[in-house]
Design an enzyme around this catalytic site. Structure first.
Site, PDB file in Angstrom:
ATOM      1  N   HIS A  58     -13.663  -1.470  24.615  1.00 19.80           N
ATOM      2  CA  HIS A  58     -13.583  -0.046  24.293  1.00 19.80           C
ATOM      3  C   HIS A  58     -13.163   0.136  22.836  1.00 19.80           C
ATOM      4  CE1 HIS A  58     -12.351   4.191  25.848  1.00 19.80           C
ATOM      5  NE2 HIS A  58     -12.812   4.244  24.606  1.00 19.80           N
ATOM      6  N   LEU A  61     -16.590   1.918  16.455  1.00 26.34           N
ATOM      7  CA  LEU A  61     -16.846   1.333  15.133  1.00 26.34           C
ATOM      8  C   LEU A  61     -17.361   2.363  14.132  1.00 26.34           C
ATOM      9  CD1 LEU A  61     -18.376  -2.158  15.994  1.00 26.34           C
ATOM     10  CD2 LEU A  61     -16.026  -1.596  15.332  1.00 26.34           C
ATOM     11  N   ASN A 278      -6.806  11.005  23.143  1.00 27.36           N
ATOM     12  CA  ASN A 278      -7.382  11.566  24.360  1.00 27.36           C
ATOM     13  C   ASN A 278      -7.856  10.428  25.263  1.00 27.36           C
ATOM     14  OD1 ASN A 278      -8.338  13.433  26.180  1.00 27.36           O
ATOM     15  ND2 ASN A 278     -10.317  13.670  25.173  1.00 27.36           N
ATOM     16  N   ASP A 305      -9.266   1.290  22.830  1.00 30.43           N
ATOM     17  CA  ASP A 305      -9.806   2.594  22.414  1.00 30.43           C
ATOM     18  C   ASP A 305      -9.572   2.802  20.916  1.00 30.43           C
ATOM     19  OD1 ASP A 305     -11.017   5.064  22.445  1.00 30.43           O
ATOM     20  OD2 ASP A 305      -9.409   6.091  23.520  1.00 30.43           O
ATOM     21  N   HIS A 309      -9.861   7.396  12.124  1.00 28.27           N
ATOM     22  CA  HIS A 309     -10.119   8.682  11.481  1.00 28.27           C
ATOM     23  C   HIS A 309      -9.558   8.641  10.071  1.00 28.27           C
ATOM     24  CE1 HIS A 309     -11.608  10.760  15.017  1.00 28.27           C
ATOM     25  NE2 HIS A 309     -10.557  10.360  15.708  1.00 28.27           N
ATOM     26  N   GLY A 324      -7.272  10.442  18.632  1.00 27.14           N
ATOM     27  CA  GLY A 324      -7.541   9.018  18.490  1.00 27.14           C
ATOM     28  C   GLY A 324      -6.679   8.299  17.493  1.00 27.14           C
TER      29      GLY A 324
END
Length: 422
Positions: A58, A61, A278, A305, A309, A324
């Site tokens: 998970h 990229l 999330n 996950d 950003h 995230g």
């Protein structure tokens, strides 16, 4: 043939930590036993941990479409420095991984830039819009496609999920589900519906937004008999539902992320959006249920996950910033320091959930075994370090763990027999 001997390791082999030597010749593991003597090169591990490379099923990229956040090169390099030898990228790129042309283009990019073995999921629905299935028959035939996921969005329609499960089953593939019932979400919802949200005037995200779809999907999966995997479990109710389902259906599974195992919404500081993901950081009850779920085998995978950003995006107020955090470079060190060393989950269980189990779920042959490719890593569990912005290999630095002290430094990364000393 060049023989490289990893000697005096604390080797995770056949589910146990054992004092063993590991010999590789070119790409392959040729011997695993005590007191191997002959080799062209000897690396004395002096008791350091040698384990199968981690498998992260998970990861975001961001390439193509969001290269300012992350690229295949930077994201896989971050994974490499976290001890990963295999990973699967999510389909929410631009263009979306919902068609054969984009998937083949991604494969070309991977061959050029990836630092570890890299796969992708095909989207479940075109554009992740939940309205029309992708061509499962075509996309599933690509070797780089490990399964189907609309991660980032939940499939809202029960009928659409049922069709997707049947299509995946007919192609011998797996549905990897982001479970989020949008009917439960209020506008502006950004963190867990708990005390922190109430105390700071923020709109909360309730547990039902996750477990509603989990319960729906597990019932469908039992009826259809398809492989089904739950992404980033965060609630106690999801753990309970999965535990119950696995009693009669062994091909359903689920994953937990390090941040949901280590932090709760009580750990959020100063409305910092680096604590926003999330699903959100939940309550202590939820965290304890996740740990119990891993220990009893209900939750069998630890994934990251990894969601990069740009700084200017994450610097927005917590209710406006994107969801995230990054995670693959430090996942094992965080788990070892704040879970294993505290006696919450045994080291062997963590290693299994980060390597052997995720490999089985996506159907790749990966283990520490004679005759298999040499894909393993070595950690010094005694070495302490601090997570700093400067040491991060990702293009992004959006993590709440900056400044955190960890034990467990990566010393060697072996990918198809190629040894990198860190």
């Amino acid at each position: 043939m060049t023989k490289i001997l990893f000697k005096n390791g604390n080797v995770f082999y056949h589910g146990k930590l054992q004092k063993l030597d590991v010999l590789i010749e070119n790409e392959t593991i040729t011997e695993i036993k005590e007191n191997i003597s002959q080799a062209d090169r000897v690396i004395d591990l002096e008791g350091k941990l040698l384990t199968p490379g981690f498998v992260d099923i998970h990861v975001h990229l961001r390439e193509p479409g969001f290269e300012y956040k992350e690229t295949i090169a930077s994201g896989t390099n971050s994974a490499k420095y976290g001890g990963y030898t295999h990973l699967v990228a999510m389909a929410n790129t631009i263009p979306c991984m919902d068609n054969i042309e984009t998937i083949k283009d991604f494969e070309k990019r991977v061959k050029k830039d990836a630092k570890v073995h890299t796969y992708t999921y095909s989207a479940i629905t075109k554009g992740l819009n939940g309205e029309e299935l992708v061509d499962f028959n075509v996309n599933s035939k690509e070797n780089i496609v490990a399964g189907f996921s609309d991660d980032g969005k939940g499939v809202q329609s029960k009928d659409m999920m049922e069709m997707a499960m049947k299509a995946a089953k007919s192609n011998g593939s797996i549905i990897v589900a982001h479970c989020e019932d949008e009917a439960e979400l209020e506008p502006g919802a950004c963190i867990n519906d708990g005390n922190y949200a109430k105390d700071h005037g923020l709109v909360g995200i309730n547990n039902a937004s996750e477990y509603n779809h989990v319960i729906r999907d597990l019932k469908l999966a039992k009826e259809i008999g398809n492989r089904y995997h739950i992404c980033h479990i965060s609630t106690k109710e999801t753990v309970w539902a999965l535990r119950d389902a696995r009693k009669t259906n062994s091909v359903v599974s689920g994953e937990a992320c390090p941040h949901h195992l280590i932090l709760t919404d009580d750990n959020i500081k100063d409305m910092n959006s680096n604590y926003k993901m999330n699903p959100p950081l939940r309550s202590k009850e939820d965290l304890n249920a996740l740990i119990e779920g891993i220990n009893d085998g209900s939750v069998t995978v630890i994934s990251t996950d990894h969601a990069p950003h740009a700084t200017e995006e994450k610097n927005k107020p917590i209710d406006k910033a994107p969801f995230g955090i990054i995670g693959n470079q430090h996942a094992f060190s965080l788990m070892y320091t704040y879970i294993v060393k505290k006696g919450l989950i045994p080291l062997e269980k963590v290693l299994t959930c980060m390597s052997i189990n995720p490999a089985k779920i996506i159907g790749i042959e990966h283990d520490l075994e004679v005759g298999l490719k040499a894909n393993f890593v070595v950690f010094d569990l005694e070495e302490e370090y601090v997570i700093t912005k400067e040491s991060i290999k990702s293009k992004s630095i959006n993590t709440p763990f900056i400044g955190t002290k960890c034990f467990g430094a990566l010393k060697y990364h072996v990918l198809d027999g190629k040894v990198t000393e860190i």
